[in-house]
Design an enzyme around this catalytic site. Sequence first.
Site, mmCIF file in Angstrom:
data_model
loop_
_atom_site.group_PDB
_atom_site.id
_atom_site.type_symbol
_atom_site.label_atom_id
_atom_site.label_comp_id
_atom_site.label_asym_id
_atom_site.label_seq_id
_atom_site.Cartn_x
_atom_site.Cartn_y
_atom_site.Cartn_z
ATOM 1 N N TYR A 183 0.885 -1.121 0.013
ATOM 2 C CA TYR A 183 0.000 -0.037 0.035
ATOM 3 C C TYR A 183 0.905 1.425 0.034
ATOM 4 C CZ TYR A 183 -3.742 3.185 1.475
ATOM 5 O OH TYR A 183 -4.520 4.187 1.580
ATOM 6 N N ASN A 185 1.494 3.931 1.856
ATOM 7 C CA ASN A 185 2.356 4.183 2.956
ATOM 8 C C ASN A 185 3.347 3.463 3.148
ATOM 9 O OD1 ASN A 185 0.947 1.943 3.813
ATOM 10 N ND2 ASN A 185 0.191 2.882 5.912
ATOM 11 N N LYS A 186 3.652 1.978 2.595
ATOM 12 C CA LYS A 186 4.727 1.279 2.966
ATOM 13 C C LYS A 186 6.060 1.644 2.368
ATOM 14 C CE LYS A 186 2.065 -1.579 4.968
ATOM 15 N NZ LYS A 186 0.761 -1.092 4.988
ATOM 16 N N GLN A 187 7.027 1.047 2.783
ATOM 17 C CA GLN A 187 8.324 1.392 2.578
ATOM 18 C C GLN A 187 8.599 1.379 0.922
ATOM 19 O OE1 GLN A 187 7.483 -0.974 4.946
ATOM 20 N NE2 GLN A 187 9.104 -1.077 6.394
#
Length: 373
Positions: A183, A185-187
Site C-alpha cells: 500500500y 504508505n509502505k517502504q
Amino acid sequence: MKTPTRTIPLSRPFLDEREEDLVLEVLRSGQLSLGPVIPRFEGMAADRLGAPYAAAVSSGTTGLHLAVRIAGIGPGDEVITSPFSFVASANCFIYEGAKPVFADIDPQTLNLDPAKVEAAITGKTRAVVAVDIFGYPCEIDQIEAICDRHGLALIQDSCQALGAEYKGRPLGSGGHMAVFAFYPNKQMTTGEGGIVTTGSAEHLELLVSLRNQGRADVDGWLDHSRFGFNYRLSDVHAAIGIAQLEKLDHLLSMRSAAAARYHSLLADVDKVSTLLPDDADHRRSWFVYVVKIASGIRRDRVIAYLEDQGIQTRPYLPCIHLQRYMREQFGFHEWMFPVAEETSRHTLALPFYSAIEPDDQERVVEALRSALA
Ligand SMILES: Cc1ncc(COP(=O)(O)O)c(C=O)c1O
C-alpha cells in the site's frame, strides 16, 4: 489574514520517471495482467529477500489469507496473533472460520511476547500469525520453536517490515510463509499489492493456483482444479513494484536518515519516548515513526493541535480486539491485554515518508513540543 499552512501529510509514496516509464511500457504492450512483468517482479523480490520463492498477490491481506488457507486452517480452529496490529493480521483467519486468540505483546519490542503465545495455546490452536510491528522484527526463532513443539503452522505478517533483518537475515528468508504489503504508505509501493515468500515449492504452486481462481499449471482458462480466488496482482502494479525494488535500498536509507533526524530533534522534548533502537539481532526497516506520549497527556488534544498546524498524525495503532466487530462477534473487552492496550492508548504516528524534508520534521517537532507544553 492568516497565511494558509502547508499540510505535512502522514505518508507519501516516493515515485519518479522510472515508475512512469515501466508502467507506460506495460500499457503499450497491451498485456496488463498475467504477463511477463509478474515473474520478473517476483524474481527480483525473492532475490532481495533471500527467499527461494515469492508469489505476488493483490494485497497484504489477500497474501495472508492465502497463507492461512494453505496452512489448512478452518472452522473450530484457533489462531494466535498480536492484538497490537492491523486488523488484517486476524481477519485473514477469521475469513476461514477460525477463532482469534490474542497474546499480549512485549512492552519494549511491541511484538508478540513468546511466553504469552505459549500460554495461549489450547488443544484447538492450529497456527500463529507473528507480526513485525512498525518494521521491527519479532522473536521469530522463539515463536518458530514454540510452533514446532506444538505442531502449529507459522505465518509471518511482515507487511510493515520489508527490508528488516533478524539475526542478520532478511525477513522473508526463513522458509515459512511471510507476507509483505505494498500500500502507498509502505517502504515501497505498487499502489495496492503484496507478496508472499516461502521456502516450499509446494506452497508456491498453491499460492499461484489459489490467487488465480484455483487454476493449476495443467488447467486451461476455464478449468479449475481447486476452489480459488482472484487475488492476482496486475502487470501494471508489478511494473511500479520493479521500479520501487530497484531503488529499495535508497528508500530504506532515506527512511533511516529521516528516523535518525526525528530521534535527535526529539531528544530534548519531554513527555515523549521513541521506539526501541536496533540491536545485533534486530534491524528495523522504518515503516512509521511512532512516539509514545506520556500518561496524563490528552493525546486527542495533541492530535487536534497538530492538525490545526497542518500536521497530520494518527493514534496508531488501535488494538484489534477492541474494534467494534471484534467485541460484538467474539466478546473481547478492555483489560484483556494490558500491555497492548496501554501502548495503544499512548502511541502516535508522526508524518513519515522517504522524502520528508528536514525542515518539515523540525516543524513537526516544534509543534509537538508546543502541544505538549
Ligand atoms: C501488519 C499488517 N498486516 C496486514 C496488512 C494488510 O496489507 P494490505 O493493506 O496491503 O491489505 C497491513 C497493512 O497496513 C499491516 O500493517
